[in-house]
Design a protein around this motif. Sequence first.
Motif, PDB file in Angstrom:
ATOM      1  N   VAL A 184      41.960  36.073  41.413  1.00 19.51           N
ATOM      2  CA  VAL A 184      42.960  36.557  40.444  1.00 19.51           C
ATOM      3  C   VAL A 184      44.313  36.742  41.110  1.00 19.51           C
ATOM      4  N   TRP A 185      44.318  37.346  42.314  1.00 25.46           N
ATOM      5  CA  TRP A 185      45.589  37.555  43.014  1.00 25.46           C
ATOM      6  C   TRP A 185      46.256  36.221  43.350  1.00 25.46           C
ATOM      7  N   ALA A 186      45.486  35.281  43.885  1.00 28.84           N
ATOM      8  CA  ALA A 186      46.058  33.992  44.282  1.00 28.84           C
ATOM      9  C   ALA A 186      46.542  33.205  43.070  1.00 28.84           C
ATOM     10  N   ALA A 187      45.749  33.192  42.001  1.00 28.78           N
ATOM     11  CA  ALA A 187      46.135  32.452  40.795  1.00 28.78           C
ATOM     12  C   ALA A 187      47.389  33.043  40.166  1.00 28.78           C
ATOM     13  N   ALA A 188      47.459  34.369  40.102  1.00 27.28           N
ATOM     14  CA  ALA A 188      48.627  35.024  39.516  1.00 27.28           C
ATOM     15  C   ALA A 188      49.892  34.697  40.299  1.00 27.28           C
ATOM     16  N   ALA A 189      49.812  34.758  41.626  1.00 26.33           N
ATOM     17  CA  ALA A 189      50.989  34.501  42.458  1.00 26.33           C
ATOM     18  C   ALA A 189      51.432  33.048  42.357  1.00 26.33           C
ATOM     19  N   ARG A 236      41.184  39.911  34.772  1.00 27.84           N
ATOM     20  CA  ARG A 236      41.256  40.892  35.854  1.00 27.84           C
ATOM     21  C   ARG A 236      39.944  41.632  36.050  1.00 27.84           C
ATOM     22  N   ALA A 237      39.197  41.874  34.995  1.00 23.82           N
ATOM     23  CA  ALA A 237      37.924  42.582  35.099  1.00 23.82           C
ATOM     24  C   ALA A 237      36.801  41.595  35.392  1.00 23.82           C
ATOM     25  N   HIS A 238      35.877  41.969  36.278  1.00 24.94           N
ATOM     26  CA  HIS A 238      34.764  41.091  36.598  1.00 24.94           C
ATOM     27  C   HIS A 238      33.551  41.435  35.741  1.00 24.94           C
ATOM     28  N   ASP A 239      32.603  40.526  35.650  1.00 24.60           N
ATOM     29  CA  ASP A 239      31.392  40.702  34.857  1.00 24.60           C
ATOM     30  C   ASP A 239      30.214  40.202  35.690  1.00 24.60           C
ATOM     31  N   VAL A 299      42.208  25.066  41.322  1.00 24.22           N
ATOM     32  CA  VAL A 299      40.876  25.595  41.030  1.00 24.22           C
ATOM     33  C   VAL A 299      40.559  26.693  42.040  1.00 24.22           C
ATOM     34  N   PHE A 300      40.200  27.885  41.535  1.00 26.21           N
ATOM     35  CA  PHE A 300      39.871  29.035  42.375  1.00 26.21           C
ATOM     36  C   PHE A 300      38.400  29.362  42.150  1.00 26.21           C
ATOM     37  N   SER A 301      37.541  29.034  43.115  1.00 23.14           N
ATOM     38  CA  SER A 301      36.106  29.155  42.877  1.00 23.14           C
ATOM     39  C   SER A 301      35.329  29.223  44.188  1.00 23.14           C
ATOM     40  N   ASP A 302      34.093  29.753  44.109  1.00 22.42           N
ATOM     41  CA  ASP A 302      33.186  29.702  45.251  1.00 22.42           C
ATOM     42  C   ASP A 302      32.345  28.429  45.230  1.00 22.42           C
ATOM     43  N   LEU A 303      32.567  27.580  44.216  1.00 25.81           N
ATOM     44  CA  LEU A 303      31.933  26.262  44.109  1.00 25.81           C
ATOM     45  C   LEU A 303      30.410  26.342  44.097  1.00 25.81           C
ATOM     46  N   HIS A 304      29.878  27.332  43.368  1.00 27.36           N
ATOM     47  CA  HIS A 304      28.434  27.448  43.230  1.00 27.36           C
ATOM     48  C   HIS A 304      27.890  26.561  42.112  1.00 27.36           C
TER      49      HIS A 304
END
Length: 296
Positions: free
Chosen positions: A112-117, A162-165, A191-196
Amino acid sequence: MNHATHPAETLPRPDILSRANFELVVRRIADDIAFGTDDSLFVGSGLEYAQSRPYEPGDPVRQIDWKLSARMPVAYVKQHETLKRVAMYLIVDTSASMSVSSTTLSKHGLAVWAAAAIGLVGLRRLSPVSVLSAGTRHQHSRSDGNPSLSPDDLWRDLEPLRAHDVDEETELGERLTALSARLTRRSLLFVFSDLHDPEALTVLRRLGHQHDVVVLHLQDPSETGALRAGYFRGSEAESGQAFLAGGQQRWRTTCTLARDMAGADVSYLKLVTNGPLLSPLRQFLLTRAVRMRGQR
């Protein structure tokens, strides 16, 4: 903000801040990331090549098409289309595995921080921006989801992410496939992901040949063997599938991912939640800018 400081020591969870404080932190990160980066990284390749025509007196020498001219009896110059703004799409993986964390800052928070910036820097470079969720939650806070030059639209897109689930499943592959189907022009995709999601890797390789794609691969120390623990049993956050692993085991081979992405013309950077954010990200963007200039 100190470039050498780790994000876990400086960035809180995005969801615990008020909107005003969230925007304030984002602007500070964006200022740091953008320092020294090339504008063309965010507005695309500038004037797009259209065709070549015979040289006429008064044409700038820098527009000569040297490759074509070498094969023809007369010189030719390149003609370009009018400058186009390249749309930016920020695809944030909000699935359960992104919120599982062994550090203060989770992969979800880092995303979220990286995408927002990066989105804010894009707006400053006059690139319209759209933020998409790659989880099962509602994809947009806005009705159309089209890229926009409005900072207010950026904040509205980011707010529900911003909120996680901890129960959310990944749909990264599906979302990328759906996005690819509706893109009519070359776009810039982050793309911001852990690539799971195994399906996502195939889609990313295909997208890399059609668009300018950047993958920020986010990892927790527990996924890199940094915990130095013994063997343990666990279950995957989204599927619930059980597995046996060791503290020194690397869940994914970064070299293999980086090589696969490079082969598909996809820019790749790994960020670990207990490692630095600003310095590697800024250097990564600078390197991309230099490479893009060299390809023109």
